[in-house]
Write a protein that holds these residues in place. Structure first.
Motif, PDB file in Angstrom:
ATOM      1  N   ALA A   1      26.007  42.913  28.682  1.00  0.00           N
ATOM      2  CA  ALA A   1      25.540  42.363  29.862  1.00  0.00           C
ATOM      3  C   ALA A   1      26.677  41.373  30.005  1.00  0.00           C
ATOM      4  CB  ALA A   1      23.985  41.812  29.283  1.00  0.00           C
ATOM      5  N   ARG A   2      27.704  40.705  28.787  1.00  0.00           N
ATOM      6  CA  ARG A   2      28.412  39.011  28.492  1.00  0.00           C
ATOM      7  C   ARG A   2      29.723  40.114  29.425  1.00  0.00           C
ATOM      8  NH1 ARG A   2      30.290  36.270  23.079  1.00  0.00           N
ATOM      9  NH2 ARG A   2      27.465  36.774  23.873  1.00  0.00           N
ATOM     10  N   GLU A   3      30.443  40.996  29.618  1.00  0.00           N
ATOM     11  CA  GLU A   3      31.513  41.215  29.799  1.00  0.00           C
ATOM     12  C   GLU A   3      30.810  42.011  31.169  1.00  0.00           C
ATOM     13  OE1 GLU A   3      34.275  45.527  29.517  1.00  0.00           O
ATOM     14  OE2 GLU A   3      33.452  44.645  27.724  1.00  0.00           O
ATOM     15  N   PHE A   4      29.912  42.220  31.996  1.00  0.00           N
ATOM     16  CA  PHE A   4      29.448  42.386  33.385  1.00  0.00           C
ATOM     17  C   PHE A   4      29.805  41.219  33.865  1.00  0.00           C
ATOM     18  CE2 PHE A   4      26.150  43.520  36.519  1.00  0.00           C
ATOM     19  CZ  PHE A   4      27.108  44.024  37.633  1.00  0.00           C
ATOM     20  N   THR A   5      28.552  40.387  32.944  1.00  0.00           N
ATOM     21  CA  THR A   5      28.599  38.531  34.039  1.00  0.00           C
ATOM     22  C   THR A   5      29.710  37.840  33.328  1.00  0.00           C
ATOM     23  OG1 THR A   5      26.563  38.154  32.643  1.00  0.00           O
ATOM     24  CG2 THR A   5      27.857  36.688  33.505  1.00  0.00           C
ATOM     25  N   GLU A   6      31.035  38.382  32.952  1.00  0.00           N
ATOM     26  CA  GLU A   6      31.983  37.699  33.122  1.00  0.00           C
ATOM     27  C   GLU A   6      33.104  38.429  34.266  1.00  0.00           C
ATOM     28  OE1 GLU A   6      33.297  35.572  31.607  1.00  0.00           O
ATOM     29  OE2 GLU A   6      32.322  34.496  30.603  1.00  0.00           O
ATOM     30  N   ALA A   7      32.848  40.159  34.759  1.00  0.00           N
ATOM     31  CA  ALA A   7      33.139  40.151  35.633  1.00  0.00           C
ATOM     32  C   ALA A   7      32.790  39.440  37.468  1.00  0.00           C
ATOM     33  CB  ALA A   7      33.062  41.942  36.011  1.00  0.00           C
ATOM     34  N   LEU A   8      31.625  38.955  37.123  1.00  0.00           N
ATOM     35  CA  LEU A   8      30.950  38.925  38.196  1.00  0.00           C
ATOM     36  C   LEU A   8      31.513  37.835  38.734  1.00  0.00           C
ATOM     37  CD1 LEU A   8      26.991  39.630  37.777  1.00  0.00           C
ATOM     38  CD2 LEU A   8      28.944  40.893  39.205  1.00  0.00           C
ATOM     39  N   ARG A   9      31.698  36.854  37.442  1.00  0.00           N
ATOM     40  CA  ARG A   9      32.629  35.537  37.219  1.00  0.00           C
ATOM     41  C   ARG A   9      33.647  35.410  38.565  1.00  0.00           C
ATOM     42  NH1 ARG A   9      29.863  33.643  31.579  1.00  0.00           N
ATOM     43  NH2 ARG A   9      28.089  32.841  31.891  1.00  0.00           N
ATOM     44  N   ALA A  10      34.320  36.679  38.047  1.00  0.00           N
ATOM     45  CA  ALA A  10      35.362  36.641  38.030  1.00  0.00           C
ATOM     46  C   ALA A  10      35.640  36.521  39.663  1.00  0.00           C
ATOM     47  CB  ALA A  10      36.422  37.576  37.426  1.00  0.00           C
ATOM     48  N   VAL A  11      34.801  37.592  40.095  1.00  0.00           N
ATOM     49  CA  VAL A  11      34.542  37.893  41.265  1.00  0.00           C
ATOM     50  C   VAL A  11      34.668  36.744  42.426  1.00  0.00           C
ATOM     51  CG1 VAL A  11      33.046  38.490  43.140  1.00  0.00           C
ATOM     52  CG2 VAL A  11      33.829  40.076  40.809  1.00  0.00           C
ATOM     53  N   LYS A  12      33.381  35.659  41.958  1.00  0.00           N
ATOM     54  CA  LYS A  12      33.062  34.295  42.506  1.00  0.00           C
ATOM     55  C   LYS A  12      34.102  33.367  42.595  1.00  0.00           C
ATOM     56  CE  LYS A  12      29.377  30.754  42.376  1.00  0.00           C
ATOM     57  NZ  LYS A  12      28.371  29.851  41.731  1.00  0.00           N
ATOM     58  N   LYS A  13      34.919  33.343  41.882  1.00  0.00           N
ATOM     59  CA  LYS A  13      35.467  32.483  41.087  1.00  0.00           C
ATOM     60  C   LYS A  13      37.374  33.206  42.567  1.00  0.00           C
ATOM     61  CE  LYS A  13      39.199  31.295  38.630  1.00  0.00           C
ATOM     62  NZ  LYS A  13      40.402  30.516  36.861  1.00  0.00           N
ATOM     63  N   THR A  14      37.638  34.317  42.896  1.00  0.00           N
ATOM     64  CA  THR A  14      37.876  34.691  43.628  1.00  0.00           C
ATOM     65  C   THR A  14      37.650  34.656  45.156  1.00  0.00           C
ATOM     66  OG1 THR A  14      38.761  36.625  42.147  1.00  0.00           O
ATOM     67  CG2 THR A  14      39.557  37.207  44.410  1.00  0.00           C
TER      68      THR A  14
ATOM     69  N   ASP B   1      20.366  32.399  39.115  1.00  0.00           N
ATOM     70  CA  ASP B   1      20.274  30.842  38.723  1.00  0.00           C
ATOM     71  C   ASP B   1      22.030  30.364  38.573  1.00  0.00           C
ATOM     72  OD1 ASP B   1      17.759  30.519  37.929  1.00  0.00           O
ATOM     73  OD2 ASP B   1      18.085  29.925  36.254  1.00  0.00           O
ATOM     74  N   GLU B   2      23.195  30.936  38.290  1.00  0.00           N
ATOM     75  CA  GLU B   2      24.046  30.680  38.263  1.00  0.00           C
ATOM     76  C   GLU B   2      25.496  30.926  40.064  1.00  0.00           C
ATOM     77  OE1 GLU B   2      28.076  31.944  35.195  1.00  0.00           O
ATOM     78  OE2 GLU B   2      26.422  32.280  34.773  1.00  0.00           O
ATOM     79  N   GLY B   3      24.088  31.392  40.381  1.00  0.00           N
ATOM     80  CA  GLY B   3      24.878  31.632  41.589  1.00  0.00           C
ATOM     81  C   GLY B   3      26.135  33.098  41.937  1.00  0.00           C
ATOM     82  N   LEU B   4      25.447  33.661  40.659  1.00  0.00           N
ATOM     83  CA  LEU B   4      26.709  35.412  40.604  1.00  0.00           C
ATOM     84  C   LEU B   4      25.730  36.361  41.385  1.00  0.00           C
ATOM     85  CD1 LEU B   4      27.301  35.408  36.802  1.00  0.00           C
ATOM     86  CD2 LEU B   4      28.531  34.801  39.044  1.00  0.00           C
ATOM     87  N   ALA B   5      25.035  36.121  42.125  1.00  0.00           N
ATOM     88  CA  ALA B   5      23.933  37.018  43.200  1.00  0.00           C
ATOM     89  C   ALA B   5      23.436  36.843  43.853  1.00  0.00           C
ATOM     90  CB  ALA B   5      23.041  37.319  41.850  1.00  0.00           C
ATOM     91  N   ILE B   6      22.722  36.856  44.905  1.00  0.00           N
ATOM     92  CA  ILE B   6      22.193  36.226  46.125  1.00  0.00           C
ATOM     93  C   ILE B   6      21.327  35.691  45.596  1.00  0.00           C
ATOM     94  CG2 ILE B   6      21.829  36.513  48.039  1.00  0.00           C
ATOM     95  CD1 ILE B   6      24.127  38.364  48.845  1.00  0.00           C
ATOM     96  N   HIS B   7      20.376  34.967  45.760  1.00  0.00           N
ATOM     97  CA  HIS B   7      19.080  34.350  45.145  1.00  0.00           C
ATOM     98  C   HIS B   7      18.016  35.042  45.945  1.00  0.00           C
ATOM     99  CE1 HIS B   7      16.886  30.660  44.857  1.00  0.00           C
ATOM    100  NE2 HIS B   7      16.083  31.196  44.081  1.00  0.00           N
ATOM    101  N   ARG B   8      17.847  34.770  47.047  1.00  0.00           N
ATOM    102  CA  ARG B   8      16.966  35.973  48.315  1.00  0.00           C
ATOM    103  C   ARG B   8      17.251  36.460  49.163  1.00  0.00           C
ATOM    104  NH1 ARG B   8      12.093  31.939  47.169  1.00  0.00           N
ATOM    105  NH2 ARG B   8      11.217  32.676  49.229  1.00  0.00           N
ATOM    106  N   VAL B   9      16.683  38.193  48.692  1.00  0.00           N
ATOM    107  CA  VAL B   9      17.316  38.866  49.346  1.00  0.00           C
ATOM    108  C   VAL B   9      16.691  40.006  49.879  1.00  0.00           C
ATOM    109  CG1 VAL B   9      19.481  39.752  47.679  1.00  0.00           C
ATOM    110  CG2 VAL B   9      19.216  39.921  50.165  1.00  0.00           C
TER     111      VAL B   9
END
Length: 448
Positions: free
Chosen positions: A190-203, A263-271
């Protein structure tokens, strides 16, 4: 799969109960396929097939049925497409209870415990299937076993349709997440997947992941929880489908992680479901967790995407899934030419499931997975190994596709994802609703 020792009602009482459901307006409409009701003439064997395949699945099934008709002019095939979900299962149950059912029907494997095998369904003749080249060893052992009750085979698997991870090739390449082969680099934990999501959000400056978090009668949040919770090795009910076995620590770990993505904004909140598909389809997110059946959508719009198995985030590489199966609804006096035709029809469809796989589903008939024309399907063949790692709903009458459990728990976990419930509150409420379902009599008169 074990049956409950609880005494089940007769077909007459089942029919009465289902009649009440029909009077309440839960039955849907029926649309017939190409064959008219008079398709079976004096020189042709009548074969009726009910199914619930619409959209891309419906197109692929129609292609298969047309090919079958062309090869079997002596069979009067009458195919009917019924409304997906509860209306389909209510109508099918009534037909079986009355003994005036079609020769063959489609059924989600997870709905089998509620369908009173032996009363609403008839068992397959395995010898007859073998005559047409289909044997138990042609299927994954666990999936085949789920179709068996008291030593009889009531469901023959057509496919498995799991949750998968869709990914945008351009965004993932820009973020450095693709390997030299152009595919998503392996992700573990889960940590590695979360980091991948963070990298995408940064990009991109946007949430990286779309997943269904809300909507009327939503089941998406349950499917997400079931996928990740299965990776912890946890179970929801015991093998008899009569006792809650949720491991609180494992469940909370999953729910808290799911909530953290929002909560961290890595996934769309309400969809809702369509909103999640639309976000990925318009390339607003790099990832989408959804059923593989959406492959047809993205192939049609030609976005740069691929798909793979959901990564092993919590200890084992499993994911939520269900299976479409063939069943024989109960007929008074089943047998003769029409019953033989039903078995031959099922065997023929199984041997032609490359066409079915085009819609994303993984064929359960193992010989199909070795065919070059299947292996050439991309990205549909990319995740075929998931066949051995699917986590189906527990064997209870109220579980399975379009079931009370999925809708009830989907609503609870939707609250966790959208912020109206804490993970701990969501878990407590889920267990409360499960206990209520366990105390509710089965209106179909089936097991557990």
């Amino acid at each position: 799969m074990q049956q409950s020792s609880r005494t089940s009602p007769s077909r007459r009482s089942v029919l009465t109960g289902l009649g009440a459901l029909a009077a309440a307006g839960t039955l849907g409409t029926v649309s017939t396929g190409c064959a008219a009701p008079s398709a079976a003439g004096a020189d042709r064997t009548r074969l009726r097939f009910w199914h619930l395949f619409g959209g891309g699945d419906g197109v692929n099934m129609q292609t298969m049925l047309d090919a079958y008709r062309a090869e079997h002019p002596h069979i009067g095939l009458e195919a009917a497409t019924l409304q997906w979900g509860a209306p389909y299962y209510t109508k099918l149950g009534m037909a079986g209870a009355g003994g005036r059912a079609p020769e063959v029907a489609a059924l989600h494997l997870t709905r089998l415990p509620g369908f009173a095998p032996g009363r609403l369904l008839d068992p397959f003749d395995l010898g007859l299937l073998a005559e047409h080249g289909v044997r138990p060893q042609d299927f994954p052992e666990d999936i085949w076993r789920r179709g068996s009750v008291d030593g009889e085979q009531y469901a023959v698997p057509l496919d498995t349709h799991p949750l998968v991870l869709f990914y945008n090739l351009e965004i993932c390449k820009k973020t450095g997440l693709l390997g030299d082969d152009g595919k998503l680099r392996p992700i573990s934990g889960a940590r590695e997947f979360t980091e991948a999501l963070r990298a995408v959000k940064k990009t991109t400056g946007r949430p990286a992941l779309a997943m269904e978090t809300m909507g009327a009668d939503t089941v998406g949040p349950w499917r997400l929880f079931a996928a990740f919770y299965s990776q912890t090795g946890g179970t929801v009910l015991d093998d008899t489908g009569t006792r809650i076995t949720i491991d609180d620590a494992k469940a909370l770990r999953v729910l808290e992680w799911m909530r953290s993505l929002v909560d961290e904004g890595l996934a769309i909140h309400r969809v809702d479901y369509q909103g999640g598909v639309g976000a990925f389809n318009t390339q607003r997110t790099a990832f989408l967790i959804n059923g593989e059946w959406e492959v047809s959508t993205f192939l049609t719009t030609k976005i740069p995407f691929s798909m793979t198995r959901i990564p092993d985030l919590f200890g084992r590489a499993s994911t939520f899934a269900d299976c479409h199966t063939f069943v024989l609804p109960h007929q008074a006096g089943r047998g003769g030419a029409s019953n033989e035709a039903a078995h031959a029809f099922v065997a023929w469809l199984l041997k032609h499931t490359v066409e079915w796989a085009k819609g994303g589903h993984v064929p359960a008939y193992l010989p199909t997975l070795e065919k070059p024309e299947y292996l050439e399907l991309t990205p549909q063949s990319e995740y075929r190994s998931v066949l051995n790692d699917v986590a189906l709903d527990p064997p209870a009458w109220f579980a399975g596709s379009a079931s009370s459990m999925q809708i009830e728990l989907g609503a609870v976990f939707s609250g966790v994802l959208t912020g109206s419930r804490s993970p701990r509150n969501g878990l407590a409420e889920a267990k409360r609703r499960l206990r209520k379902l366990l105390d509710t009599p089965n209106p179909f008169g089936g097991a557990a």
